[in-house]
Scaffold this motif. Structure first.
Motif, short mmCIF file in Angstrom:
data_model
loop_
_atom_site.label_atom_id
_atom_site.label_comp_id
_atom_site.label_asym_id
_atom_site.label_seq_id
_atom_site.Cartn_x
_atom_site.Cartn_y
_atom_site.Cartn_z
N ARG A 2 0.60 -1.37 0.03
CA ARG A 2 -0.37 0.37 0.12
C ARG A 2 0.73 1.33 -0.23
NH1 ARG A 2 -2.14 -3.44 3.61
NH2 ARG A 2 -0.91 -2.17 5.56
N ALA A 3 0.63 2.45 -0.83
CA ALA A 3 1.59 2.96 -1.31
C ALA A 3 1.35 4.32 -0.92
CB ALA A 3 2.15 3.08 -2.41
N LEU A 4 1.52 5.25 -0.05
CA LEU A 4 0.57 7.14 -0.03
C LEU A 4 1.71 7.47 -1.27
CD1 LEU A 4 -0.65 8.70 1.31
CD2 LEU A 4 0.46 9.79 3.02
N ILE A 5 1.29 8.26 -1.69
CA ILE A 5 1.85 8.98 -2.84
C ILE A 5 1.17 10.94 -1.60
CG2 ILE A 5 1.96 10.16 -4.72
CD1 ILE A 5 2.63 7.17 -4.62
N THR A 6 2.21 11.60 -1.73
CA THR A 6 2.60 13.52 -1.09
C THR A 6 3.61 14.36 -2.36
OG1 THR A 6 2.02 14.60 0.68
CG2 THR A 6 3.82 13.13 1.04
N ILE A 32 -3.62 9.26 -2.67
CA ILE A 32 -2.73 10.06 -3.62
C ILE A 32 -3.73 11.13 -2.30
CG2 ILE A 32 -2.22 12.20 -5.01
CD1 ILE A 32 -2.65 10.15 -6.72
N ALA A 33 -2.64 11.61 -0.85
CA ALA A 33 -3.25 12.52 -0.45
C ALA A 33 -2.51 13.57 -0.47
CB ALA A 33 -3.03 11.92 1.42
N ALA A 34 -2.29 15.41 -1.08
CA ALA A 34 -1.40 15.98 -1.05
C ALA A 34 -1.80 17.48 -0.82
CB ALA A 34 -1.29 16.43 -2.70
N ALA A 70 -7.41 10.00 -4.65
CA ALA A 70 -6.51 11.13 -4.12
C ALA A 70 -7.23 12.04 -3.64
CB ALA A 70 -6.25 11.79 -5.41
N TYR A 71 -6.55 12.69 -2.46
CA TYR A 71 -6.97 13.69 -1.84
C TYR A 71 -6.35 15.27 -2.03
CZ TYR A 71 -10.33 9.68 -0.59
OH TYR A 71 -10.27 8.82 -0.53
N ALA A 72 -7.09 16.12 -2.34
CA ALA A 72 -6.55 17.88 -1.55
C ALA A 72 -6.25 17.74 0.22
CB ALA A 72 -7.25 18.71 -2.07
N VAL A 73 -5.93 17.92 0.73
CA VAL A 73 -5.06 17.86 2.40
C VAL A 73 -5.32 19.78 2.47
CG1 VAL A 73 -5.08 17.30 4.33
CG2 VAL A 73 -4.54 15.91 1.81
N ILE A 80 0.09 15.21 6.40
CA ILE A 80 -0.34 14.43 6.02
C ILE A 80 -0.49 12.65 6.00
CG2 ILE A 80 -0.92 13.71 3.32
CD1 ILE A 80 -1.25 16.82 2.46
N ALA A 81 0.68 12.83 6.19
CA ALA A 81 1.71 11.72 6.14
C ALA A 81 1.86 10.91 7.50
CB ALA A 81 3.44 11.73 6.41
N LEU A 82 1.44 12.28 8.68
CA LEU A 82 1.36 11.98 10.68
C LEU A 82 -0.11 10.90 10.31
CD1 LEU A 82 1.56 11.42 13.29
CD2 LEU A 82 1.06 13.58 12.88
#
Length: 246
Positions: A2-6, A32-34, A70-73, A80-82
């Motif tokens: 499972r990969a998160l891209i930020t 994706i969460a950036a 994908a999420y715009a945070v 975001i990583a936390l």
């Protein structure tokens, strides 16, 4: 995996979509969460826009990676990583990929990078992480070679997945059509460009970026990158100094 891209350049940055596409093509399950807005230079800061600790998350569709969540945070990449590590975007990620950043992250100044800050935050929360940056320089070409950075990074994906939890790697790639495998390199004291504070008489100062004069340390990440070589550096997060006598 499972990969998160930020990233710290924001949800609409082309380097983010390119890195996500590379992870999808590698067969990983990608989210994706950036940051909703550009958040460079935020290190591992946990700032988020909102009242009473509430952070706005907006679902987005990125045409470059159809079908990927994908999420715009409204937050810095460190937060975001936390949040991802605590299940804010589904199951906590095994791997966090941060980038592709528009500009190199070399030398000890990586301390200030939001790209690297997200990777370090992910690592201290149990993920394996890779920060990826493209050395576009102070006068970037109209179409940076995002695919080159992703191609170099993708060749490291399996190696990254096999490293211990808590690993954080920092990868820099020259902005050219092709690049060889990365060379492991120590951090320079400074990179070929650095931040500069210009004071004025009004009681304010201006932060600019300038080119560093003089030779870069031989064998350092900054020197090798300037010579056209991708570099990779294993980073250690904040820890105690047992050798300092107090």
């Amino acid at each position: 995996m499972r990969a998160l891209i930020t990233n710290d350049d924001g949800i609409d940055a082309p380097g983010l979509a390119a890195l996500a596409r590379g992870a999808v093509e590698h067969g990983w399950t990608v989210v994706i969460a950036a940051p909703a807005e550009e958040s460079s230079g935020t290190s591992a800061g946990l700032s988020g826009a909102g009242e009473a600790g509430r952070v706005t998350v907006e679902r987005r569709e990125l045409p470059e990676v159809p079908g990927v969540q994908a999420y715009a945070v409204a937050a810095h990449p460190g937060l975001i990583a936390l949040a991802a590590a605590q299940g804010a975007f589904g199951e906590p990620p095994d791997v966090v990929l941060s980038g592709v950043n528009r500009g190199a992250n070399v030398g000890r100044a990586v301390l200030h990078s939001g790209t690297v800050g997200a990777a370090l935050t992910a690592a201290i929360n149990g993920a394996r992480s890779l920060a990826v940056s493209l050395d576009v320089g102070l006068d970037p070409r109209p179409r940076p070679h995002w695919d080159t950075a992703v191609a170099v990074a993708a060749k490291m994906f399996d190696q990254l997945a096999g490293l211990p939890e808590g690993t954080a790697l920092n990868l820099n790639v020259p902005d050219r059509a092709e690049a060889g495998p990365p060379q492991r390199a120590p951090l320079a004291e400074f990179g070929s460009v650095r931040s500069h504070v210009q004071n004025d008489e009004s009681g304010t100062f201006t932060l600019t970026t300038v080119t560093v004069e003089g030779e870069l340390p031989p064998g350092s990440d900054a020197r090798l990158l300037a010579e056209g070589h991708p570099t990779v550096t294993a980073l250690r997060s904040v820890t105690e100094d047992p050798d300092l006598a107090l």
